[in-house]
Write an enzyme that holds these catalytic residues in place. Structure first.
Site: not given
Ligand code: HH2
Length: 277
Positions: A212, A254
């Site tokens: 991210k 994840r």
């Protein structure tokens, strides 16, 4: 030793921020699924709509056309893993469950589609409820909190109560603070630093830091660069955050890069367990 599972990301989209367009062909997606499982994924999270900041929504028909061939292929391949459908839409979740999905990963935490809660309750699948401030198109426009951890915790508590009241068994519910969903770099760091407060909710915590943008910013700082590191260069940051999150009570990770995270978590878990292995 702390128990945990790796959830491999399988985006069947043209526009995901990290792997967009790579697995849009069902055969490529299935090859990728086999790789993720071989690397240690116990859950495969199949998504047909990008939720990256600024992403435009897609309709159910388009989303279904993307994911269904992959879900059917996964069912045929019998990889022995839990298949998760990353969707906010009940028609997509329904078809996915019929095709064998056992987990609904709803980034809207059952808020986007009024039929989702009943569907999850009736089908008896697991469900992940994630925090997001606003919606993907606008969520990174100056997100503000008084206290990000308190607010995310209160939101997850409320969504958990809502899901249970709708008939979803509490033991089938996972919670996720939604790293990067309406959060600045500082918000993401505070959530990770105080993750134990969310683990105290008593449900398994899912953590999605993988590649991210806050890791691009922090990684660039580490190298004295102006521009954020590109997604493929954010694996060290992904590992650092996953290891710390494990220590602070997260149990589902994840990630796009399963092999390096699996190795790091195995070492971290053995270290935490202190069992001399
Ligand atoms: N992050 C993304 C998508 N789904 N689901 C959960 N539970 N937690 C997350 O942190 C999460 C998620 C975004 O990542 P990705 O799927 O790689 O990108 P895109 O949304 O662009 O497809």
């Amino acid at each position: 030793m702390p128990a945990y599972r790796l959830m491999g990301v399988l985006n069947v989209t043209p526009d995901s921020f990290s792997d967009g367009g790579r697995f849009i062909e069902p055969s490529d997606a299935l090859t990728r699924a086999r790789e993720l499982v071989a690397e240690g994924a116990e859950i495969l999270d199949v998504g047909g709509e990008s939720t990256r900041p600024g992403a435009e929504p897609v309709g159910s028909a388009e989303e279904l056309a993307r994911v269904l061939p992959v879900l059917e292929g996964l069912a045929g391949a019998a990889l022995g893993v839990l298949v998760s459908i990353d969707t906010t839409k009940a028609p997509v979740a329904r078809a996915a469950i019929e095709a064998g999905a056992g987990l609904v990963n709803d980034v809207s935490a059952l808020r986007a589609d009024p039929e989702m809660a009943e569907l999850v309750a009736a089908s008896g699948v697991e469900c992940c409820l994630m925090h997001m401030l606003g919606e993907p198109r606008t969520m990174q426009h100056e997100p503000r909190y008084e206290d990000v951890v308190d607010e995310v915790k209160a939101f997850l508590e409320e969504r958990l109560r809502f899901a249970v009241a709708a008939g979803i068994a509490e033991q089938r519910i996972l919670l996720d603070p939604g790293i990067g969903f309406g959060k600045t770099v500082a918000h993401n760091l505070e959530l990770l630093a105080r993750l134990r407060e969310l683990a105290a909710l008593g449900r398994p915590l899912v953590i999605g830091t993988s590649r991210k943008s806050f890791l691009g910013v922090l990684g660039a700082r580490a190298h004295g660069l102006e521009q954020p590191l590109e997604p493929a260069r954010r694996v060290p940051g992904t590992i650092a955050t996953c290891v710390l999150a494990l220590e602070r009570g997260a149990s589902v990770f994840r990630v796009h890069d399963v092999a390096p995270v699996a190795e790091a978590l195995a070492v971290a878990a053995a270290t935490l367990g202190g069992d001399g292995r």
